[in-house]
Design a protein around this motif. Structure first.
Motif, PDB file in Angstrom:
ATOM      1  N   SER A  28       0.803  -1.227   0.000  1.00  0.00           N
ATOM      2  CA  SER A  28       0.000   0.000   0.000  1.00  0.00           C
ATOM      3  C   SER A  28       0.837   1.279   0.000  1.00  0.00           C
ATOM      4  CB  SER A  28      -0.941   0.017   1.216  1.00  0.00           C
ATOM      5  OG  SER A  28      -1.925  -0.976   1.093  1.00  0.00           O
ATOM      6  N   VAL A  29       1.853   1.331   0.859  1.00  0.00           N
ATOM      7  CA  VAL A  29       2.659   2.550   0.938  1.00  0.00           C
ATOM      8  C   VAL A  29       3.570   2.677  -0.277  1.00  0.00           C
ATOM      9  CG1 VAL A  29       4.344   3.831   2.310  1.00  0.00           C
ATOM     10  CG2 VAL A  29       2.549   2.528   3.455  1.00  0.00           C
ATOM     11  N   LEU A  30       4.306   1.589  -0.577  1.00  0.00           N
ATOM     12  CA  LEU A  30       5.157   1.592  -1.763  1.00  0.00           C
ATOM     13  C   LEU A  30       4.375   1.270  -3.036  1.00  0.00           C
ATOM     14  CD1 LEU A  30       8.374  -0.181  -0.434  1.00  0.00           C
ATOM     15  CD2 LEU A  30       7.859   2.256  -0.547  1.00  0.00           C
ATOM     16  N   LYS A  31       3.150   0.750  -2.873  1.00  0.00           N
ATOM     17  CA  LYS A  31       2.236   0.451  -3.981  1.00  0.00           C
ATOM     18  C   LYS A  31       2.824  -0.571  -4.967  1.00  0.00           C
ATOM     19  CE  LYS A  31      -0.028   4.957  -3.709  1.00  0.00           C
ATOM     20  NZ  LYS A  31      -1.146   4.412  -2.928  1.00  0.00           N
ATOM     21  N   PHE A  32       3.430  -1.623  -4.429  1.00  0.00           N
ATOM     22  CA  PHE A  32       3.908  -2.715  -5.280  1.00  0.00           C
ATOM     23  C   PHE A  32       2.766  -3.722  -5.426  1.00  0.00           C
ATOM     24  CE2 PHE A  32       6.250  -6.680  -6.178  1.00  0.00           C
ATOM     25  CZ  PHE A  32       6.988  -6.261  -7.270  1.00  0.00           C
ATOM     26  N   THR A  33       1.859  -3.441  -6.319  1.00  0.00           N
ATOM     27  CA  THR A  33       0.639  -4.239  -6.475  1.00  0.00           C
ATOM     28  C   THR A  33       0.804  -5.274  -7.593  1.00  0.00           C
ATOM     29  OG1 THR A  33      -0.247  -2.491  -7.887  1.00  0.00           O
ATOM     30  CG2 THR A  33      -0.877  -2.459  -5.552  1.00  0.00           C
ATOM     31  N   TYR A  34       1.800  -6.118  -7.440  1.00  0.00           N
ATOM     32  CA  TYR A  34       2.054  -7.198  -8.402  1.00  0.00           C
ATOM     33  C   TYR A  34       2.141  -8.511  -7.622  1.00  0.00           C
ATOM     34  CZ  TYR A  34       3.374  -3.045 -11.002  1.00  0.00           C
ATOM     35  OH  TYR A  34       3.372  -1.798 -11.575  1.00  0.00           O
ATOM     36  N   PRO A  35       0.993  -9.081  -7.292  1.00  0.00           N
ATOM     37  CA  PRO A  35       0.974 -10.197  -6.335  1.00  0.00           C
ATOM     38  C   PRO A  35       1.655 -11.469  -6.829  1.00  0.00           C
ATOM     39  CG  PRO A  35      -1.198  -9.842  -7.271  1.00  0.00           C
ATOM     40  CD  PRO A  35      -0.351  -8.677  -7.696  1.00  0.00           C
ATOM     41  N   THR A  36       1.671 -11.700  -8.160  1.00  0.00           N
ATOM     42  CA  THR A  36       2.348 -12.919  -8.630  1.00  0.00           C
ATOM     43  C   THR A  36       3.837 -12.855  -8.312  1.00  0.00           C
ATOM     44  OG1 THR A  36       2.612 -11.944 -10.836  1.00  0.00           O
ATOM     45  CG2 THR A  36       0.698 -13.347 -10.475  1.00  0.00           C
ATOM     46  N   LEU A  37       4.429 -11.664  -8.424  1.00  0.00           N
ATOM     47  CA  LEU A  37       5.851 -11.508  -8.116  1.00  0.00           C
ATOM     48  C   LEU A  37       6.087 -11.425  -6.614  1.00  0.00           C
ATOM     49  CD1 LEU A  37       6.881  -8.933 -10.873  1.00  0.00           C
ATOM     50  CD2 LEU A  37       7.039 -11.418 -10.928  1.00  0.00           C
ATOM     51  N   LEU A  90      -5.404  -6.903   0.667  1.00  0.00           N
ATOM     52  CA  LEU A  90      -4.643  -6.150   1.667  1.00  0.00           C
ATOM     53  C   LEU A  90      -4.062  -4.874   1.085  1.00  0.00           C
ATOM     54  CD1 LEU A  90      -3.623  -6.192   4.592  1.00  0.00           C
ATOM     55  CD2 LEU A  90      -1.586  -7.405   3.783  1.00  0.00           C
ATOM     56  N   SER A  91      -3.764  -4.879  -0.213  1.00  0.00           N
ATOM     57  CA  SER A  91      -3.213  -3.679  -0.840  1.00  0.00           C
ATOM     58  C   SER A  91      -4.255  -2.568  -0.949  1.00  0.00           C
ATOM     59  CB  SER A  91      -2.664  -4.010  -2.232  1.00  0.00           C
ATOM     60  OG  SER A  91      -3.716  -4.377  -3.118  1.00  0.00           O
ATOM     61  N   ARG A  92      -5.539  -2.921  -0.910  1.00  0.00           N
ATOM     62  CA  ARG A  92      -6.614  -1.938  -1.110  1.00  0.00           C
ATOM     63  C   ARG A  92      -7.374  -1.592   0.165  1.00  0.00           C
ATOM     64  NH1 ARG A  92      -9.100  -2.055  -6.537  1.00  0.00           N
ATOM     65  NH2 ARG A  92      -7.689  -3.042  -8.014  1.00  0.00           N
ATOM     66  N   LEU A  93      -7.338  -2.474   1.158  1.00  0.00           N
ATOM     67  CA  LEU A  93      -8.142  -2.288   2.365  1.00  0.00           C
ATOM     68  C   LEU A  93      -7.266  -2.049   3.588  1.00  0.00           C
ATOM     69  CD1 LEU A  93     -10.693  -5.229   1.880  1.00  0.00           C
ATOM     70  CD2 LEU A  93     -11.048  -2.818   1.322  1.00  0.00           C
ATOM     71  N   PRO A  94      -7.735  -1.248   4.558  1.00  0.00           N
ATOM     72  CA  PRO A  94      -7.007  -1.121   5.822  1.00  0.00           C
ATOM     73  C   PRO A  94      -6.961  -2.456   6.563  1.00  0.00           C
ATOM     74  CG  PRO A  94      -8.659   0.611   5.577  1.00  0.00           C
ATOM     75  CD  PRO A  94      -8.923  -0.378   4.487  1.00  0.00           C
ATOM     76  N   ILE A  95      -5.952  -2.642   7.376  1.00  0.00           N
ATOM     77  CA  ILE A  95      -5.775  -3.908   8.087  1.00  0.00           C
ATOM     78  C   ILE A  95      -6.999  -4.272   8.938  1.00  0.00           C
ATOM     79  CG2 ILE A  95      -4.454  -5.007   9.950  1.00  0.00           C
ATOM     80  CD1 ILE A  95      -1.936  -3.877   8.731  1.00  0.00           C
TER      81      ILE A  95
END
Length: 298
Positions: A28-37, A90-95
């Motif tokens: 979320s903070v660094l926005k690395f939204t590539y879940p396969t990697l 998790l990348s889109r929603l708060p914990i």
């Protein structure tokens, strides 16, 4: 003896909270939204460390029949769905919101058991599951920063978690320990996610990631992989030293700690109705843990 059990539980809580916070930071903070990697990296390092630990005699991973590994593949497929959809959510929603939806996986668990084995549900467990379900259903209606994509992935995640739990509990095999099951999960995940990296576009998207050469990014990815491995070891240690219902208590406390501490680390927008959804979800989980502990006593 009791002191050692508490230490193991506290170590589990520490790894649980820090692991989720590290993943949230990268996603979320660094926005690395590539879940396969991201998940492929985590499972690759986890599998490698598990293999090295077995070779060094630090953990017990003995040889197991190929037939046992093949019979576990449906569980591995659910595991991949769990971590992939969970990473997206998790990348889109708060914990706290993520845990509220994650807790609803118990509804899937109970529903599958009810349909397949006609198990009778005690009234207290029925009440707890109802609270979990109502909290999860109402949360999207009152979320001040509603993200339909995040909730869609959370729905897929909770289904995979609930189905995996049923499969793991009722898969009877004398050939596979918990660590061996996880080792197969890691191997299957690495292969499947590696093949999926190109079709999903994650491979080329990651090459344009602005923090690709940042020390923060590399440190976060390395920490997430190591923390995931240590969390696995702490979880296995906890299960081997405590009854299952006591393990549920420590898992519940870990989620509560993560929920309470997350607003201090991440920006979260919460209103009164969404706070009530999070609160009653934890109440429902507490009732569930209590109902399972009382049923074990009986």
């Amino acid at each position: 003896m009791h002191f050692k059990r508490h230490v193991t539980g506290l170590i589990f809580c520490l790894f649980y909270v820090v692991s989720y916070f590290t993943n949230k930071y990268v996603l979320s903070v660094l926005k690395f939204t590539y879940p396969t990697l991201f998940q492929g990296w985590q499972t690759f390092i986890g599998g490698l460390l598990l293999l090295l630990s077995g070779k060094l005699g630090l953990v017990d991973i003995s040889g197991f029949p190929r037939s046992a590994a093949l019979s576990w593949l449906p569980g591995s497929l659910l595991f991949v769905g769990n971590i992939y959809a969970g990473s997206r959510a998790l990348s889109r929603l708060p914990i706290p919101f993520f845990f509220t939806l994650h807790n609803a996986s118990e509804v899937v668990n109970c529903l599958i058991l009810k349909l397949t084995q006609m198990e009778r549900i005690p009234w207290m467990k029925l009440l707890s599951v109802s609270l979990l379900l109502m909290s999860a259903i109402n949360l999207p209606l009152y979320d001040p920063q509603f993200d339909p994509g995040g909730y869609m992935w959370a729905l897929a995640h909770l289904f995979c978690v609930g189905a995996y739990r049923v499969f793991q509990t009722h898969f009877k095999s004398s050939h596979l320990s918990d660590l061996e099951q996880q080792y197969i999960n890691y191997l299957f995940s690495v292969l499947l996610l590696a093949f999926a990296a190109h079709p999903t576009g994650d491979l080329f998207g990651a090459l344009e990631f602005p923090f690709l050469l940042s020390p923060r990014f590399h440190g976060g990815c390395c920490a997430s992989a190591l923390l995931g491995f240590f969390l696995l070891l702490a979880s296995v240690k906890l299960k081997s030293g405590l009854p299952l219902e006591h393990c549920g208590v420590w898992l519940f406390l870990s989620k509560v700690f993560a929920t309470c501490l997350s607003p201090l680390v991440f920006n979260i927008e919460v209103n009164t109705p969404s706070f009530c959804c999070v609160f009653f979800s934890h109440v429902g989980e507490a009732l569930l843990v209590y109902s399972e502990s009382t049923s074990q006593v009986r």
